[in-house]
Design a protein around this motif. Structure first.
Motif, short mmCIF file in Angstrom:
data_model
loop_
_atom_site.label_atom_id
_atom_site.label_comp_id
_atom_site.label_asym_id
_atom_site.label_seq_id
_atom_site.Cartn_x
_atom_site.Cartn_y
_atom_site.Cartn_z
N GLU A 244 -19.12 5.89 -6.49
CA GLU A 244 -20.22 4.95 -6.28
C GLU A 244 -19.74 3.62 -5.74
N SER A 245 -18.47 3.31 -5.98
CA SER A 245 -17.92 2.02 -5.57
C SER A 245 -17.53 2.04 -4.09
N ASN A 246 -17.88 0.96 -3.38
CA ASN A 246 -17.46 0.84 -1.98
C ASN A 246 -15.97 0.53 -1.85
N GLY A 247 -15.34 0.17 -2.96
CA GLY A 247 -13.92 -0.17 -2.92
C GLY A 247 -13.00 1.02 -2.79
N LYS A 248 -13.51 2.23 -2.99
CA LYS A 248 -12.65 3.42 -2.92
C LYS A 248 -12.04 3.57 -1.53
N LEU A 249 -12.90 3.52 -0.51
CA LEU A 249 -12.40 3.65 0.86
C LEU A 249 -11.64 2.40 1.29
N LEU A 250 -12.08 1.24 0.80
CA LEU A 250 -11.41 -0.01 1.17
C LEU A 250 -9.97 -0.02 0.66
N VAL A 251 -9.79 0.33 -0.61
CA VAL A 251 -8.45 0.34 -1.19
C VAL A 251 -7.56 1.34 -0.47
N SER A 252 -8.09 2.52 -0.20
CA SER A 252 -7.31 3.56 0.45
C SER A 252 -6.92 3.15 1.87
N GLY A 253 -7.86 2.58 2.62
CA GLY A 253 -7.57 2.17 3.99
C GLY A 253 -6.59 1.02 4.07
N VAL A 254 -6.78 0.02 3.20
CA VAL A 254 -5.86 -1.13 3.19
C VAL A 254 -4.45 -0.68 2.81
N ASN A 255 -4.34 0.29 1.93
CA ASN A 255 -3.02 0.77 1.51
C ASN A 255 -2.28 1.41 2.68
N VAL A 256 -3.00 2.14 3.54
CA VAL A 256 -2.37 2.73 4.73
C VAL A 256 -1.83 1.63 5.64
N ILE A 257 -2.62 0.56 5.80
CA ILE A 257 -2.19 -0.56 6.65
C ILE A 257 -0.95 -1.24 6.05
N ILE A 258 -0.95 -1.44 4.73
CA ILE A 258 0.19 -2.09 4.08
C ILE A 258 1.46 -1.27 4.27
N LEU A 259 1.37 0.04 4.07
CA LEU A 259 2.54 0.89 4.24
C LEU A 259 3.03 0.89 5.69
N THR A 260 2.11 0.84 6.63
CA THR A 260 2.50 0.78 8.04
C THR A 260 3.25 -0.51 8.34
N VAL A 261 2.72 -1.63 7.84
CA VAL A 261 3.40 -2.92 8.02
C VAL A 261 4.76 -2.91 7.33
N LEU A 262 4.83 -2.28 6.16
CA LEU A 262 6.10 -2.20 5.43
C LEU A 262 7.13 -1.39 6.21
N LEU A 263 6.69 -0.31 6.85
CA LEU A 263 7.62 0.49 7.65
C LEU A 263 8.11 -0.30 8.87
N ILE A 264 7.22 -1.08 9.48
CA ILE A 264 7.65 -1.95 10.59
C ILE A 264 8.66 -2.98 10.11
N HIS A 265 8.42 -3.50 8.90
CA HIS A 265 9.38 -4.45 8.31
C HIS A 265 10.73 -3.78 8.09
N PHE A 266 10.71 -2.54 7.61
CA PHE A 266 11.96 -1.80 7.42
C PHE A 266 12.71 -1.62 8.73
N HIS A 267 11.95 -1.46 9.81
CA HIS A 267 12.57 -1.26 11.12
C HIS A 267 13.47 -2.43 11.48
#
Length: 381
Positions: A244-267
């Protein structure tokens, strides 16, 4: 009473006319024994791009020159004598695995001195800066350890002319790390002597010193490991956010972005070479894949929960959720279907589909726990 150094100097270098070119042996076919000591007291750097190991060390070469023996009583009990290195013969040891041609010979920081004992034992003390090639393996980064080798060889004298040793039980290799705040910790060292054959009969002796360096990883725990671990927990948490919460998709999507940025940082911060890939990069790449898959699952289950199909779920799904699988997931399909079914639902079978959406989230939560546990074991253990 003072040592009569002037008288001793006259005996050794004027009367005996000691040569600084020829080996100090009685016969030309005699073999001269040489002991090499090495002490490391400061690691300057371990260049991860050029794979170069640089350190400051204290090198001592010891041999016996029968031409330098004297009776201490004749020189007012003078048991030792200090001379300049240019006055006598010295072994020309080169660094075989130097980082470049200019580093084949150590960079001696200042004029060195030689100490001579009355027994003829000669000690040549050198404070040097060494730059050697050290192949690196970043697979375990940032918990990586590297074994670096420093190899000395004398091209001027064959193994029949110069017998090199490092002392019994490799006791002539010491490490004194003076900088406790250095990025690298020296955890072990050992040495040996090997023969380098050039043809069938001609050979030269190599003296090898090995040091094992370990990266101090506290900083990387905070900067690299902790953010990645938090993202993994967020992936698992996503499956428990109510539909019922709109935050379910928000949290999941933002987490993908954070991991992508983290991988770029690792690069940019994680060292790399062509032979291996750091495990933390592999782990982060897998995390992005499963985070993206979790986002897709969240979209599917949220749509199913909010806009359930009008048809009744397949019988095999109902049978699974009423069997042992439903017990493991904590799903009572019949009870949840009755409790959530009411007249306000757009679909007559909305309760069943909502139960299935919840069951899918819990199922993937368990699967992800197993998957990430396996990835951690096979990646870091």
């Amino acid at each position: 009473f003072t040592c009569e150094e002037a008288k001793l100097n006259d005996l050794l270098f004027n009367q005996r006319k000691i040569s600084n070119i020829s080996r100090p042996v009685q016969e030309i076919n005699d073999t001269l024994d040489l002991e090499v000591w090495l002490a490391i007291f400061n690691v300057l750097y371990l260049d991860e791009q050029t794979e170069t190991f640089s350190f400051q060390g204290w090198q001592v070469d010891m041999w016996r020159d029968l031409n330098l023996i004297w009776n201490p009583e004749e020189f007012n009990n003078c048991n030792y004598f200090i001379i300049q290195e240019k006055d006598i013969w010295k072994p020309n040891l080169l660094v075989l695995n130097g980082a470049d041609a200019s580093n084949l010979a150590p960079n001696i920081s200042s004029d060195t001195v030689i100490s001579i004992l009355a027994t003829g034992d000669v000690f040549w003390y050198q404070i040097n800066t060494y730059n050697v090639i050290c192949p690196l393996d970043f697979s375990a980064y940032p918990f990586d350890e590297h074994l670096c080798q420093i190899t000395f060889i004398s091209w001027e004298h064959t193994g029949n002319e110069l017998n090199i040793s490092v002392g019994a039980n490799n006791t002539h290799f010491h490490t004194y790390m003076m900088d406790e705040h250095n990025q690298w910790e020296l955890i072990s060292s050992f040495s040996n002597v090997s023969d380098f054959f050039y043809g069938e009969d001609l050979f030269y002796q190599e003296v090898n010193f090995f040091v094992r360096l370990k990266r101090r990883s506290l900083y990387y725990h905070l900067a690299l490991i902790t953010p990645n671990a938090i993202c993994i927990l967020i992936i698992l948490l996503t499956f428990w956010v109510p539909h019922e919460s709109n935050g379910k998709l928000l949290v999941s999507g933002v987490n993908v972005i954070i991991l992508t940025v983290l991988l770029i940082h690792f690069h940019w911060v994680v060292p790399r070479n062509g032979s291996n890939v750091p495990t933390i990069i592999i782990f982060c790449g897998n995390s992005i894949f499963f985070a993206g898959l979790a986002f897709i699952i969240s979209v599917a289950t949220t749509c199913t929960y909010k806009e359930p199909p009008v048809i009744y779920p397949p019988t095999w799904i109902k049978n699974l959720l009423t069997s042992w699988l439903g017990t493991i997931l904590g799903i009572n399909f019949q009870k949840m279907e009755i409790s959530t079914n009411n007249a306000t639902e757009k679909s007559p079978h909305a309760a069943a589909w909502k139960t299935i959406a919840i069951a899918i989230d819990r199922l993937f939560f368990l699967l992800y726990c197993i998957i990430f546990t396996c990835i951690l074991i096979f990646t870091f253990v």
